[in-house]
Scaffold this motif. Sequence first.
Motif, PDB file in Angstrom:
ATOM      1  N   GLY A 126       0.795  -1.227   0.000  1.00 11.61           N
ATOM      2  CA  GLY A 126       0.000   0.000   0.000  1.00 11.61           C
ATOM      3  C   GLY A 126       0.818   1.264   0.000  1.00 11.61           C
ATOM      4  O   GLY A 126       0.261   2.364  -0.070  1.00 11.61           O
ATOM      5  N   THR A 127       2.157   1.151   0.059  1.00  4.79           N
ATOM      6  CA  THR A 127       3.020   2.335   0.047  1.00  4.79           C
ATOM      7  C   THR A 127       3.585   2.563  -1.353  1.00  4.79           C
ATOM      8  O   THR A 127       3.572   1.668  -2.202  1.00  4.79           O
ATOM      9  N   ARG A 128       4.092   3.773  -1.601  1.00 11.32           N
ATOM     10  CA  ARG A 128       4.687   4.130  -2.884  1.00 11.32           C
ATOM     11  C   ARG A 128       5.964   3.331  -3.131  1.00 11.32           C
ATOM     12  O   ARG A 128       6.771   3.138  -2.239  1.00 11.32           O
ATOM     13  N   ALA A 129       6.131   2.915  -4.384  1.00 12.23           N
ATOM     14  CA  ALA A 129       7.326   2.156  -4.743  1.00 12.23           C
ATOM     15  C   ALA A 129       8.347   3.000  -5.487  1.00 12.23           C
ATOM     16  O   ALA A 129       9.473   2.547  -5.721  1.00 12.23           O
ATOM     17  N   VAL A 130       8.000   4.224  -5.841  1.00  8.59           N
ATOM     18  CA  VAL A 130       8.801   5.009  -6.772  1.00  8.59           C
ATOM     19  C   VAL A 130      10.227   5.260  -6.290  1.00  8.59           C
ATOM     20  O   VAL A 130      11.144   5.400  -7.101  1.00  8.59           O
ATOM     21  N   GLY A 131      10.448   5.290  -4.979  1.00 12.86           N
ATOM     22  CA  GLY A 131      11.775   5.606  -4.479  1.00 12.86           C
ATOM     23  C   GLY A 131      12.705   4.427  -4.324  1.00 12.86           C
ATOM     24  O   GLY A 131      13.857   4.591  -3.888  1.00 12.86           O
ATOM     25  N   ILE A 132      12.272   3.226  -4.670  1.00 10.68           N
ATOM     26  CA  ILE A 132      13.127   2.047  -4.515  1.00 10.68           C
ATOM     27  C   ILE A 132      14.294   2.116  -5.497  1.00 10.68           C
ATOM     28  O   ILE A 132      14.086   2.233  -6.710  1.00 10.68           O
ATOM     29  N   PRO A 133      15.554   2.031  -5.018  1.00  6.33           N
ATOM     30  CA  PRO A 133      16.709   2.091  -5.929  1.00  6.33           C
ATOM     31  C   PRO A 133      16.903   0.749  -6.646  1.00  6.33           C
ATOM     32  O   PRO A 133      16.861  -0.314  -6.023  1.00  6.33           O
ATOM     33  N   LEU A 134      17.108   0.806  -7.963  1.00  5.52           N
ATOM     34  CA  LEU A 134      17.242  -0.407  -8.766  1.00  5.52           C
ATOM     35  C   LEU A 134      18.609  -0.466  -9.442  1.00  5.52           C
ATOM     36  O   LEU A 134      19.277   0.556  -9.635  1.00  5.52           O
ATOM     37  N   ASP A 135      18.981  -1.666  -9.834  1.00 11.22           N
ATOM     38  CA  ASP A 135      20.263  -1.853 -10.518  1.00 11.22           C
ATOM     39  C   ASP A 135      20.163  -1.542 -12.003  1.00 11.22           C
ATOM     40  O   ASP A 135      21.167  -1.495 -12.704  1.00 11.22           O
ATOM     41  N   ARG A 136      18.952  -1.364 -12.495  1.00  7.67           N
ATOM     42  CA  ARG A 136      18.762  -0.992 -13.893  1.00  7.67           C
ATOM     43  C   ARG A 136      17.506  -0.123 -13.992  1.00  7.67           C
ATOM     44  O   ARG A 136      16.517  -0.381 -13.348  1.00  7.67           O
ATOM     45  N   SER A 137      17.546   0.903 -14.767  1.00  8.15           N
ATOM     46  CA  SER A 137      16.456   1.853 -14.958  1.00  8.15           C
ATOM     47  C   SER A 137      15.905   2.330 -13.605  1.00  8.15           C
ATOM     48  O   SER A 137      16.626   2.396 -12.617  1.00  8.15           O
TER      49      SER A 137
END
Length: 488
Positions: free
Chosen positions: A393-404
């Motif tokens: 239920g929380t925002r995912a936009v700030g999760i750091p990824l290894d690609r894009s």
Amino acid sequence: MNHSDVIVVGAGPAGCMLAGELARAGRSVIVLDKHAAPSPLSRAFGVHARTLEVLDSRGLAEDLLSTGAHAPGLTLWNGLGLDLGVLPSEFPFLLVTPQSNVDARLEQYARESGADIRRGVTVTGLSQNADAVVVRGHAADGVEQQWTASYAAGADGVHSLVREAIGLDFPGKELLRSIMLADVRLTDPPNGLINIGAGKDCFAFVAPFGDGWFRVIAWDRSEDADEHAPVDRSRLREVLRRAVGTDYGWTDVRWSSRFSCDERQVRRYRMGRVFLAGDAAHVHSPAGGQGMNTGIQDAMNLGWKLAAVLGGADEQILDTYHDERHPVGEKVLRSSGATIRMLLLRSVIAQTVRNLVSARVLRSKHAARAIAGMFSGVGISYPHARGEHALVGTRAVGIPLDRSTVTEQLREHGFVLIGEKDCAREDIAHRTDNGPAVLVRPDGYIAWAGRSESGQWQQVLERWTGQPCNNVNECSRIRMDGPPASYA
């Protein structure tokens, strides 16, 4: 020609956002609007951080960002400031741009995604049965027509015919009458912040568009003109001086209008096969500039759910639209109402207490961040069921990824599976922090979190989409079925 999966009444920001989401997912959608062309006028003027995140996940933010000013904060009563730079977002500011720019961008998105927008159509009635919705109306030539669809949505504003047709009351009350607003050129403007001031029996907002023009909104307790009466510009200028102590070098006025402000919200956002979004579902004070933003986010929540049910998912999913968005509308109504009432305090003692308490609250970094998150929408999260991970239920936009980035992933896919750092799968992006694997919904919120090898995300995905997960890779990244939009 007049049958579609969904009929949307109203081609404003909420209606076009909803239509674009449905068409992007391969669903047929007809949008009916009584206006022959989009309005060149604008009342809303601010796009908040969470709305910019939503738009960016569809490739819609970049061009819009160039149309206005990026206000890094708000200057409140008694010189107090609310810093939006503390927001955990790529957009730690308020974009000040006329609503007409947002309208144009979202209508373009809807049309290029495949929505059929029909303007100059006056809707006169709506009925529904167990299988379909029937909408009646006529075009400018007066010829009666009717349209049928599996579902319909009313995004037709505060005087919604759709809301009336399905028998929903709009409980609440009038808050303020005859609020004046204008776009004004200022030669001695305030800084780049949103400036708010209050005088005796009046208040004013000043916001920069970034091109020398400013939006001025002002109200005076003694002003009781009809909503459709022309604005006395000298009167507006005088109210601005009383509220903030200056007219900022007021010169030209290119547009002015009035509006009245109600606090109202329907008790249900869904009635059978019909849904309400935006001002048709909730209206509130202009404090915080959250009206248009809340409507766009309503549409983002509803769009993918309607598309999923039309694709075979359980219809009970549609009840989560009300469950998730009604509390948000209620919170916006309360917070904007509280803000405007603090501006309207008349007692010197009450104003002094307000100033002292506000200063103390805003000195707390935690409290200031929470308030900024509330107004910007970044602090919005949806409830999760007992036993689900706290991240659901929380925002995912700030999760750091290894690609894009999560945003870039959402531009190309519906649901997106993100693996934890040590996940062995090579076909998905991985986190670069120590957080769990997550399944991200099309609207950017987390649907599941845990260990990717557990396979639990597949069960969650099947529940939300109604599609069996025979191929893990295919299920983790459900692609939109619609025509490839230029925004993807």
